[in-house]
Design a protein around this motif. Structure first.
Motif, mmCIF file in Angstrom:
data_model
loop_
_atom_site.group_PDB
_atom_site.id
_atom_site.type_symbol
_atom_site.label_atom_id
_atom_site.label_comp_id
_atom_site.label_asym_id
_atom_site.label_seq_id
_atom_site.Cartn_x
_atom_site.Cartn_y
_atom_site.Cartn_z
ATOM 1 N N ASP A 296 68.375 30.784 110.829
ATOM 2 C CA ASP A 296 69.784 30.413 110.632
ATOM 3 C C ASP A 296 69.970 29.943 109.192
ATOM 4 N N LEU A 297 70.658 30.754 108.401
ATOM 5 C CA LEU A 297 70.962 30.400 107.018
ATOM 6 C C LEU A 297 72.360 29.825 106.867
ATOM 7 N N ASP A 298 73.015 29.555 107.976
ATOM 8 C CA ASP A 298 74.373 29.034 107.956
ATOM 9 C C ASP A 298 74.337 27.510 108.115
ATOM 10 N N PRO A 299 74.892 26.740 107.146
ATOM 11 C CA PRO A 299 74.883 25.278 107.279
ATOM 12 C C PRO A 299 75.593 24.761 108.527
ATOM 13 N N GLN A 300 76.404 25.602 109.187
ATOM 14 C CA GLN A 300 77.022 25.151 110.443
ATOM 15 C C GLN A 300 75.997 24.929 111.540
ATOM 16 N N ASN A 301 74.829 25.557 111.409
ATOM 17 C CA ASN A 301 73.690 25.261 112.282
ATOM 18 C C ASN A 301 74.013 25.527 113.759
ATOM 19 N N ALA A 302 74.701 26.648 114.039
ATOM 20 C CA ALA A 302 75.167 26.929 115.396
ATOM 21 C C ALA A 302 74.246 27.850 116.185
ATOM 22 N N LEU A 303 73.358 28.557 115.509
ATOM 23 C CA LEU A 303 72.534 29.556 116.205
ATOM 24 C C LEU A 303 71.622 28.919 117.240
ATOM 25 N N GLN A 304 71.228 27.677 117.054
ATOM 26 C CA GLN A 304 70.349 27.008 118.008
ATOM 27 C C GLN A 304 70.996 26.889 119.388
ATOM 28 N N LYS B 223 79.726 36.675 114.785
ATOM 29 C CA LYS B 223 78.472 37.087 114.152
ATOM 30 C C LYS B 223 77.264 36.346 114.736
ATOM 31 N N SER B 224 77.378 35.029 114.914
ATOM 32 C CA SER B 224 76.245 34.267 115.443
ATOM 33 C C SER B 224 75.935 34.650 116.885
ATOM 34 N N THR B 225 76.977 34.937 117.654
ATOM 35 C CA THR B 225 76.759 35.396 119.036
ATOM 36 C C THR B 225 75.999 36.712 119.040
ATOM 37 N N LEU B 226 76.383 37.616 118.150
ATOM 38 C CA LEU B 226 75.702 38.900 118.071
ATOM 39 C C LEU B 226 74.274 38.737 117.553
ATOM 40 N N ALA B 227 74.057 37.800 116.616
ATOM 41 C CA ALA B 227 72.705 37.569 116.108
ATOM 42 C C ALA B 227 71.788 37.055 117.211
ATOM 43 N N SER B 228 72.296 36.162 118.051
ATOM 44 C CA SER B 228 71.463 35.655 119.154
ATOM 45 C C SER B 228 71.158 36.756 120.159
ATOM 46 N N ASP C 182 56.723 42.489 113.496
ATOM 47 C CA ASP C 182 57.649 41.365 113.679
ATOM 48 C C ASP C 182 59.023 41.718 113.102
ATOM 49 N N VAL C 183 60.055 41.141 113.707
ATOM 50 C CA VAL C 183 61.440 41.363 113.270
ATOM 51 C C VAL C 183 62.061 40.008 112.959
ATOM 52 N N VAL C 184 62.736 39.944 111.818
ATOM 53 C CA VAL C 184 63.429 38.717 111.402
ATOM 54 C C VAL C 184 64.930 38.996 111.384
ATOM 55 N N ILE C 185 65.682 38.200 112.144
ATOM 56 C CA ILE C 185 67.145 38.291 112.173
ATOM 57 C C ILE C 185 67.695 37.137 111.332
ATOM 58 N N LEU C 186 68.448 37.458 110.297
ATOM 59 C CA LEU C 186 69.040 36.447 109.419
ATOM 60 C C LEU C 186 70.526 36.307 109.740
ATOM 61 N N ASP C 187 70.912 35.103 110.117
ATOM 62 C CA ASP C 187 72.328 34.801 110.362
ATOM 63 C C ASP C 187 72.869 34.077 109.128
ATOM 64 N N THR C 188 73.841 34.676 108.464
ATOM 65 C CA THR C 188 74.351 34.146 107.199
ATOM 66 C C THR C 188 75.768 33.604 107.358
ATOM 67 N N PRO C 189 76.200 32.718 106.463
ATOM 68 C CA PRO C 189 77.586 32.241 106.507
ATOM 69 C C PRO C 189 78.548 33.365 106.129
ATOM 70 N N PRO C 190 79.805 33.278 106.539
ATOM 71 C CA PRO C 190 80.782 34.302 106.156
ATOM 72 C C PRO C 190 81.124 34.221 104.676
#
Length: 383
Positions: free
Chosen positions: A161-169, A139-144, A242-250
């Motif tokens: 990035d709404l996921d506490p794993q903080n991986a989207l960066q 999911k995070s790969t697709l969000a990026s 503007d477009v906002v992409i929200l990456d959420t936890p599973p």
């Protein structure tokens, strides 16, 4: 008068003569014979027991308490220290639980008093929430990828990035381990000052590094303020292009509930396997709850990491197509080079020779863009 005359006179008195009397001197010393003690009957003792009579007598005399000692001991109650300790621990645990419940009640009451009431004005930006019923679906790969490729004319694309794993960066090549929206939200800071530059001119608001206590505090705010994310987006003053992409936890989390409350589009990411298939019904029920509460985001599905070399995956693809129908917006092929790009810190969509997976993600981006533009036209007619 001597002794002989006495004896002669004695004989004459009784009419006898003392001529035949003879006297003998005794040399025997008669003594009184002592009485003999009668021995007691012996007490049988087992052969395995050895008794030392003097020691036994001493030991018995030392261990037998006096009558006074027995009386004193009988007057003193018997105290079981183990039972007292266990009871005390139980009482202390009850006090600690009561103190914790009281503190939590005070915190919740304070939180209700400081939280603003009412729903804020909706952000003008288009919001796409990427969700997944389970982890490990890419999911995070697709969000990026969508943050890099999807852009409306005259606007910018922002990933949150709404996921506490903080991986989207890491996927967007932004500066890692910086203060993100987690700690900024607790401090009341505006999110605009925390945006980072990502790949291909994209912007990123990372979740950021927070402690476990800070994360729990933030999630309590989200639980008590259903419009928390809507308020944050409204304060960013984003434009209609503007477009906002929200990456959420599973799975079902407070972050997912917040994302669904502001999303215009919901993209459910699944894989062609049985584990994702059994989660479709719970996801449909969740989206049905959103529609029932007045939220009506458009929902689509995408099959990610599709392995065309396996017959089972092809069969599952067919099953998902029949189940989802027109809601299946696209299929992204499995490509290990996409995952390897993260290790080298570059964006595979920007390479000259894109793989099949990159082509699939670009096609998915075009379809989402078309839906957003159609949505804008419909709203303009309605106004």
């Amino acid at each position: 008068m001597n002794r002989t005359d006495d004896i002669s006179n004695l004989f004459h008195r009784f009419g006898a003569s003392a001529d035949s009397y003879l006297e003998f001197d005794s040399h025997f010393d008669y003594k009184e014979k002592p009485l003999a003690l009668v021995p007691a009957l012996p007490v049988p003792v087992p052969a395995s027991v050895e008794i030392d009579a003097p020691q036994v007598a001493i030991e018995v005399s030392e261990t037998i308490p006096t009558v006074r000692t027995l009386q004193v001991e009988a007057e003193q109650p018997v105290v079981n220290t183990a039972q007292v300790g266990a009871s005390l621990r139980h009482l202390l645990a009850e006090v600690a639980l009561a103190r914790h419940a009281e503190a939590q009640a005070r915190n919740e009451e304070t939180l209700r008093q400081v939280l603003p009431n009412g729903r804020p004005a909706k952000t003008k930006a288009r919001v796409i929430a990427l969700v997944s019923p389970k982890g490990g679906v890419g999911k995070s790969t697709l969000a990026s990828a969508l943050t890099t490729a999807l852009r409306l004319e005259g606007g910018q694309t922002l990933a949150i990035d709404l996921d506490p794993q903080n991986a989207l960066q890491y996927h967007l090549g932004a500066e890692p381990d910086v203060e993100g929206m987690g700690s900024a939200s607790l401090k009341g800071e505006n999110w605009n000052s925390l945006l980072l530059a990502g790949s291909a001119g994209s912007l990123l608001l990372p979740y950021g590094s927070v402690t476990e206590d800070e994360r729990r505090t933030l999630e309590r705010y989200l639980e008590n303020d259903r419009y928390w994310l809507a308020r944050q987006l409204a304060n960013m003053n984003l434009g209609e292009n503007d477009v906002v992409i929200l990456d959420t936890p599973p799975g079902r989390t407070v972050y997912l509930d917040q994302a669904l409350s502001v999303a215009d589009q919901v993209l459910v990411v699944v894989t062609a396997d049985a584990a994702c298939f059994v989660t479709l019904d719970p996801m449909e029920r969740l989206l049905g709850e959103c529609r029932a509460s007045g939220q009506a985001p458009q929902c689509n599905y995408v099959i990610n990491q599709f392995d065309t070399s396996r017959a089972f995956c092809r069969d599952m693809h067919e099953v998902l197509k029949r189940r989802l129908g027109s809601k299946l917006l696209g299929v992204v092929a499995l490509d290990h080079a996409v995952g390897e790009a993260l290790a080298y810190g570059h964006n595979p969509l920007l390479e000259a020779e894109s793989s099949q997976a990159c082509q699939d993600m670009l096609m998915l981006s075009d379809r989402l863009k078309a839906q957003l533009e159609l949505m804008s036209v419909s709203e303009s007619y309605a106004s």
